[in-house]
Design an enzyme around this catalytic site. Structure first.
Site, PDB file in Angstrom:
ATOM      1  CG  HIS A 180      -1.981  -1.059   1.136  1.00 34.36           C
ATOM      2  ND1 HIS A 180      -2.395  -1.792   2.218  1.00 34.36           N
ATOM      3  CD2 HIS A 180      -2.699  -1.506   0.068  1.00 34.36           C
ATOM      4  CE1 HIS A 180      -3.336  -2.652   1.818  1.00 34.36           C
ATOM      5  NE2 HIS A 180      -3.524  -2.495   0.529  1.00 34.36           N
ATOM      6  CD  GLU A 183      -0.436   0.676   4.295  1.00 39.71           C
ATOM      7  OE1 GLU A 183       0.300  -0.320   4.276  1.00 39.71           O
ATOM      8  OE2 GLU A 183      -1.670   0.594   4.204  1.00 39.71           O
ATOM      9  NE  ARG A 238      -6.362   0.164   0.576  1.00 41.30           N
ATOM     10  CZ  ARG A 238      -6.179  -0.569   1.679  1.00 41.30           C
ATOM     11  NH1 ARG A 238      -5.486  -0.084   2.682  1.00 41.30           N
ATOM     12  NH2 ARG A 238      -6.654  -1.786   1.771  1.00 41.30           N
ATOM     13  NE  ARG A 254      -9.054  -6.095   1.536  1.00 42.31           N
ATOM     14  CZ  ARG A 254      -8.087  -5.633   2.327  1.00 42.31           C
ATOM     15  NH1 ARG A 254      -6.823  -5.953   2.099  1.00 42.31           N
ATOM     16  NH2 ARG A 254      -8.379  -4.852   3.355  1.00 42.31           N
ATOM     17  CG  HIS A 306       0.120  -3.751   5.351  1.00 44.19           C
ATOM     18  ND1 HIS A 306      -0.682  -3.416   4.305  1.00 44.19           N
ATOM     19  CD2 HIS A 306       0.484  -5.037   5.141  1.00 44.19           C
ATOM     20  CE1 HIS A 306      -0.815  -4.450   3.503  1.00 44.19           C
ATOM     21  NE2 HIS A 306      -0.109  -5.459   3.982  1.00 44.19           N
ATOM     22  CE1 TYR A 358      -8.470  -5.059   6.786  1.00 46.35           C
ATOM     23  CE2 TYR A 358      -8.836  -3.178   8.230  1.00 46.35           C
ATOM     24  CZ  TYR A 358      -8.156  -3.776   7.191  1.00 46.35           C
ATOM     25  OH  TYR A 358      -7.138  -3.104   6.575  1.00 46.35           O
ATOM     26  CD  GLU A 381      -2.000  -2.780   9.120  1.00 43.98           C
ATOM     27  OE1 GLU A 381      -1.534  -1.632   8.966  1.00 43.98           O
ATOM     28  OE2 GLU A 381      -2.690  -3.350   8.259  1.00 43.98           O
TER      29      GLU A 381
END
Ligand SMILES: [Zn+2]
Length: 418
Positions: A180, A183, A238, A254, A306, A358, A381
């Site tokens: 991403h 980041e 992103r 994704r 990330h 999530y 993260e």
């Protein structure tokens, strides 16, 4: 008439592609859904494209925070809707542009010479590529450049391999950053850790052991087109930069071909979580996946870095169900975050992706674990928990790198012995 031309000119000038996007008066709000009903309503609201919301952190589940960037134009409307839904929002960032400018100004102030690379600075893609060339020249016996593929816009995706002694008999460990593009702390942390692995190799026994245990594949900038775009056009970008109808880009986390595009991904090309027209539609993702598959024989570790949220996570992302190896995988996470916390007291949570942040399908760690059979696959993260979000000041790079390196040493030590 003149006024009309002037207006058209101004409009064109404002939207001309050379212009860098500004976020004056944009703010970031934090809301916490207190019930399943509120959680669903919030997810619904975030899909409302009219509000031009940019989600910095998606709402995972009840009582977990979501961070939402909103323009001054839609601030009132969003706030009103949130109040109607029974939310109390917290103003996390008052002016996004102010933080962007501050990060830029501070980064420019970090001294660096042609001779000495400063790891405490954010670097452009060209600078990262120069660094790759220089460190591999400086450590020719234990490093080499690897090239993955060309990006959608034709840039080469490159990393460094660190391999000591007779690499043939060793397992592999693949770490990647910058999937991403906004980041920035992720590539910066990877460069720092790689630099330390090389600079301290002969003098530091712990580093030597860690380096010697694996063939390391370090890919600092995965999403090269997006990363370049964050420097030149839009700091908040992103996705990749491929074209899909009216919108640009696919969420490269994704797009992996493992339980692709089910829950926690979007079929809407304009969404920041767009899974793409098909799995592996993105040349970058397909390229990295092919590279990992080609080298996966004996590969034991994988981490996708990330930001932000301070989490160390293992599969699955696509379901809250736990895989058979979860206990072993999570033990690795636990050892990593304990080692990390010892350095400056920075607290990380750990667990499975779907239960910690999530549900997200088609993500890298699910594929490396599920398809490439790399048992110790993780998604991490990095800093922080929302004060700066993606706009972490450069003075946090070296602390982030230092603590994350400790986590990596602990994890590598655990993986090699399991
Ligand atoms: Zn990310």
């Amino acid at each position: 008439m003149i006024l009309k031309f002037l207006a058209i000119f101004l409009l064109l000038w404002k939207t001309s592609p050379a212009e860098k996007a500004r976020f004056d008066g944009f703010s970031v709000l934090r809301v916490i859904p207190k019930s399943e009903k509120q959680h669903l309503a919030l997810k619904q609201l975030l899909r409302n494209s009219q509000l031009e919301i940019d989600v910095w952190r998606f709402p995972g589940f009840v009582s977990q925070s979501a961070d939402i960037q909103i323009s001054p134009k839609h601030f009132f409307k969003l706030n009103q809707t949130l109040t109607e839904l029974g939310f109390r929002s917290e103003l996390l960032i008052r002016d996004v542009q102010k933080l962007i400018s501050e990060q830029e100004r501070k980064n420019k102030g970090v001294k660096e010479t042609a001779e000495v690379f400063n790891y405490g600075k954010y670097h452009t893609l060209d600078e990262v590529n120069n660094w790759i060339d220089n460190v591999t020249k400086f450590h020719p016996n234990i490093t080499s450049v690897f090239e993955v593929t060309k990006s959608y816009e034709g840039r080469t995706i490159r990393g460094i391999k660190i391999s000591t002694g007779d690499g043939k008999s060793k397992p592999g460990f693949f770490i990647e950053g910058g999937i991403h593009s906004r980041e920035w702390i992720s590539p910066a942390t990877l460069l720092f850790m790689a630099g330390q692995m090389l600079d301290r190799y002969t003098a530091d026994l712990r580093i030597k052991q860690m380096v010697d245990s694996f063939n390391w594949f370090i890919l600092p900038v995965f999403n090269v087109d997006g990363y370049e775009y964050t420097w030149s056009k839009n700091r908040n970008w992103r996705k990749t930069r491929s074209k899909h109808g009216l919108c640009v880009g696919v969420d490269p986390n994704r797009n992996w071909d493992y339980d692709w595009c089910k829950e926690g991904a979007s079929k809407d090309p304009c969404s920041d979580m767009y899974c793409g027209p098909n799995a592996f539609s993105e040349v970058e993702v397909k390229g990295v996946a092919d590279f990992i598959m080609k080298n996966s024989k004996g590969m034991k570790g994988f981490i996708d870095f990330h930001s932000f949220a301070q989490l160390w996570m293992s599969p699955w992302g696509y379901t809250t169900k736990l895989p058979p190896d979860f206990k072993d995988q999570d033990k690795g996470s636990q050892l990593a975050v304990e080692a990390l916390e010892k350095v400056y007291g920075t607290k990380y949570k750990h667990g499975s992706i779907a239960n910690t942040i999530y549900v997200a399908s088609g993500s890298s760690a699910d594929w490396t674990y599920g398809a490439a059979k790399i048992k110790y696959s993780y998604g991490v993260e990095l800093r922080d928990t929302g004060k700066y979000g993606f706009l972490l000041p450069p003075e946090e790079i070296i602390p982030s790198g230092t603590e994350t390196l400790e986590a990596l040493i602990a994890l590598a030590n655990y993986v090699v012995n399991n």
